[in-house]
Design a protein around this motif. Structure first.
Motif, mmCIF file in Angstrom:
data_model
loop_
_atom_site.group_PDB
_atom_site.id
_atom_site.type_symbol
_atom_site.label_atom_id
_atom_site.label_comp_id
_atom_site.label_asym_id
_atom_site.label_seq_id
_atom_site.Cartn_x
_atom_site.Cartn_y
_atom_site.Cartn_z
ATOM 1 N N ARG A 208 0.819 -1.217 0.000
ATOM 2 C CA ARG A 208 0.000 0.000 0.000
ATOM 3 C C ARG A 208 0.849 1.262 0.000
ATOM 4 N N ASP A 209 1.945 1.227 0.753
ATOM 5 C CA ASP A 209 2.773 2.418 0.925
ATOM 6 C C ASP A 209 3.888 2.542 -0.097
ATOM 7 N N GLY A 210 3.967 1.609 -1.048
ATOM 8 C CA GLY A 210 4.968 1.698 -2.097
ATOM 9 C C GLY A 210 6.360 1.301 -1.667
ATOM 10 N N LEU A 211 6.466 0.428 -0.692
ATOM 11 C CA LEU A 211 7.770 -0.041 -0.225
ATOM 12 C C LEU A 211 8.158 -1.324 -0.955
ATOM 13 N N GLU A 212 9.412 -1.709 -0.823
ATOM 14 C CA GLU A 212 9.892 -2.900 -1.515
ATOM 15 C C GLU A 212 10.289 -4.016 -0.572
ATOM 16 N N GLU A 213 10.227 -3.769 0.737
ATOM 17 C CA GLU A 213 10.546 -4.799 1.712
ATOM 18 C C GLU A 213 9.794 -4.517 3.013
ATOM 19 N N TYR A 214 9.779 -5.497 3.916
ATOM 20 C CA TYR A 214 9.073 -5.341 5.186
ATOM 21 C C TYR A 214 9.757 -6.171 6.253
ATOM 22 N N ASP A 215 9.454 -5.872 7.515
ATOM 23 C CA ASP A 215 10.035 -6.570 8.658
ATOM 24 C C ASP A 215 9.190 -7.804 8.973
ATOM 25 N N ASN A 216 9.804 -8.968 9.044
ATOM 26 C CA ASN A 216 9.037 -10.199 9.294
ATOM 27 C C ASN A 216 9.305 -10.798 10.669
ATOM 28 N N HIS A 217 9.759 -9.984 11.622
ATOM 29 C CA HIS A 217 10.041 -10.497 12.967
ATOM 30 C C HIS A 217 8.930 -10.112 13.931
ATOM 31 N N ILE A 218 8.518 -11.065 14.767
ATOM 32 C CA ILE A 218 7.498 -10.837 15.786
ATOM 33 C C ILE A 218 8.066 -11.201 17.148
ATOM 34 N N PRO A 219 7.972 -10.329 18.150
ATOM 35 C CA PRO A 219 8.438 -10.686 19.493
ATOM 36 C C PRO A 219 7.671 -11.888 20.041
ATOM 37 N N ASP A 220 8.383 -12.801 20.647
ATOM 38 C CA ASP A 220 7.777 -14.010 21.189
ATOM 39 C C ASP A 220 7.465 -13.789 22.664
ATOM 40 N N GLY A 221 6.207 -13.434 22.940
ATOM 41 C CA GLY A 221 5.804 -13.253 24.323
ATOM 42 C C GLY A 221 4.965 -12.013 24.531
ATOM 43 N N PHE A 222 4.543 -11.837 25.766
ATOM 44 C CA PHE A 222 3.732 -10.675 26.151
ATOM 45 C C PHE A 222 4.624 -9.461 26.325
ATOM 46 N N TYR A 223 4.151 -8.321 25.861
ATOM 47 C CA TYR A 223 4.857 -7.074 26.154
ATOM 48 C C TYR A 223 3.889 -5.913 26.189
ATOM 49 N N ILE A 224 4.333 -4.817 26.751
ATOM 50 C CA ILE A 224 3.531 -3.611 26.926
ATOM 51 C C ILE A 224 4.099 -2.499 26.059
ATOM 52 N N VAL A 225 3.215 -1.801 25.369
ATOM 53 C CA VAL A 225 3.571 -0.549 24.693
ATOM 54 C C VAL A 225 3.091 0.567 25.612
ATOM 55 N N GLY A 226 4.023 1.206 26.293
ATOM 56 C CA GLY A 226 3.688 2.278 27.219
ATOM 57 C C GLY A 226 3.859 3.636 26.584
ATOM 58 N N ASN A 227 3.460 4.651 27.313
ATOM 59 C CA ASN A 227 3.523 6.030 26.820
ATOM 60 C C ASN A 227 4.785 6.707 27.325
ATOM 61 N N SER A 228 5.636 7.157 26.421
ATOM 62 C CA SER A 228 6.891 7.794 26.802
ATOM 63 C C SER A 228 6.685 9.177 27.408
ATOM 64 N N ILE A 229 5.530 9.797 27.150
ATOM 65 C CA ILE A 229 5.269 11.145 27.656
ATOM 66 C C ILE A 229 4.874 11.097 29.123
ATOM 67 N N THR A 230 4.041 10.139 29.491
ATOM 68 C CA THR A 230 3.641 9.965 30.894
ATOM 69 C C THR A 230 4.134 8.605 31.369
ATOM 70 N N ASN A 231 5.421 8.473 31.496
ATOM 71 C CA ASN A 231 6.038 7.190 31.833
ATOM 72 C C ASN A 231 5.741 6.817 33.279
ATOM 73 N N HIS A 232 5.170 5.623 33.475
ATOM 74 C CA HIS A 232 4.892 5.111 34.820
ATOM 75 C C HIS A 232 5.557 3.743 34.931
ATOM 76 N N LEU A 233 6.870 3.754 35.096
ATOM 77 C CA LEU A 233 7.666 2.535 35.029
ATOM 78 C C LEU A 233 7.263 1.523 36.095
ATOM 79 N N GLU A 234 6.989 1.976 37.315
ATOM 80 C CA GLU A 234 6.629 1.039 38.378
ATOM 81 C C GLU A 234 5.306 0.348 38.073
ATOM 82 N N TRP A 235 4.382 1.067 37.478
ATOM 83 C CA TRP A 235 3.086 0.489 37.088
ATOM 84 C C TRP A 235 3.282 -0.604 36.049
ATOM 85 N N TYR A 236 4.040 -0.293 34.999
ATOM 86 C CA TYR A 236 4.289 -1.285 33.949
ATOM 87 C C TYR A 236 4.997 -2.519 34.510
ATOM 88 N N THR A 237 5.961 -2.294 35.384
ATOM 89 C CA THR A 237 6.724 -3.402 35.961
ATOM 90 C C THR A 237 5.829 -4.312 36.797
#
Length: 324
Positions: A208-237
């Protein structure tokens, strides 16, 4: 790892126009029922005598066949002067554990928190994508980049699903506050990544975006995408510590990244969520926000455990906030 693009729609290296988008839409097929899998269970939960919630339709999507897909939210029967918690699933309709995790939390745990907070649950933001097991909406846009509050309602990345949800949530009022606006303490958006990201969704995006390659790696496991602007590290941990009792946590890659972003720790990346138009960051102005990710195709877990991990993540998030 970048791999060369091969996709049946469009010409490699040239962004899609209206013809390619129409061709893509014509190949999307319905594989499961939003009514049977989401609406009917919601009605069963809400109609139980002990239910403390109500089901509200805040909008609808009309699909390419003329079918009406109602957009549904679960609210307390009365929103009083307590902080509000928003739990969303199905931002990407194909991500089953997000939808099922929201439903499971509603049926098993949500009521126990109502004495302290108002719990609002939107279990399937994108029913069109749910039925077609599709990441995008019908306009070939990623809804999880469309939660933007620009003045221009015709912004090229805006989706109907995002716009209708934000308009509904913006109008919620507190019964004990003279009809004033609600206070958003926390927003948790439930996601997963499946192997089809590599076989369909990332190749489609590159095409769709006119690219010629893409990333085919997926993290194996649960993870969190947190907010860098209001970082609450203890909460995420604290959340990761609880979830690890249910399923494994994604490890940091050799280049100190996770899902292409610099890793803050195992199972955690921080991004400018609002700037990216993510649902978990752009939907409401909450103090605490996060997006969950699980990998149900991992050999180390099951689809059932991924749903349990979503429920555990929500419960851990709320328990921490109520204890601190």
């Amino acid at each position: 790892m970048k791999v060369p693009l091969s996709y049946p729609i469009g010409t490699t290296g040239i962004p899609w126009g209206s013809i390619e988008r129409s061709s893509w839409l014509s190949t999307r097929k319905i594989h499961r029922s939003y009514r049977e899998n989401v609406i009917n269970p919601l009605n069963e939960i809400i109609c139980t005598p002990s239910s403390q919630f109500q089901l509200v339709q805040y909008g609808c999507i009309i699909d390419e066949h003329g079918a009406n897909l109602p957009l549904l939210a679960v609210l307390p029967k009365s929103i009083d002067n307590k902080p509000c918690i928003l739990i969303t699933g199905g931002t990407h309709g194909y991500e089953t554990s997000g939808v099922m995790g929201a439903l499971s939390f509603l049926s098993t745990a949500a009521g126990a928190y109502l004495s302290k907070v108002n719990v609002i649950i939107v279990p399937c933001i994108c029913p069109w994508g749910y039925e077609r097991i599709e990441r995008w909406v019908s306009s070939a846009l990623d809804p999880n980049r469309s939660f933007r509050r620009d003045d221009d309602i015709n912004h090229e990345w805006r989706t109907e699903e995002a716009s209708q949800l934000m308009e509904f949530l913006d109008k919620l009022t507190c019964a004990d506050n003279g009809g004033g606006p609600v206070e958003w303490l926390c927003h948790i958006d439930l996601h997963e990544t499946t192997q089809t990201d590599c076989t369909e969704f990332r190749p489609a995006k590159a095409a769709r975006d006119g690219l010629e390659e893409y990333d085919n790696h997926i993290p194996d496991g649960f993870y969190i995408v947190g907010n860098s602007i209001t970082n609450h590290l203890e909460w995420y941990t604290a959340i990761l510590k609880r979830v690890e009792k249910v399923t494994h946590i994604a490890e940091v890659e050799d280049d100190d990244t996770l899902s292409g972003y610099p890793a803050t720790s195992r199972g955690l990346i921080l991004v400018p969520a609002k700037e990216l138009g993510l649902c978990g960051g752009g939907c409401v102005e909450a103090k605490y926000v996060m997006t969950t990710e699980v990998y149900p195709d991992s050999e180390q877990t099951t689809a059932e455990d991924c749903v349990k991990a979503q429920v555990e993540a929500v419960s851990a998030a709320l328990d921490y906030l109520l204890e601190h």
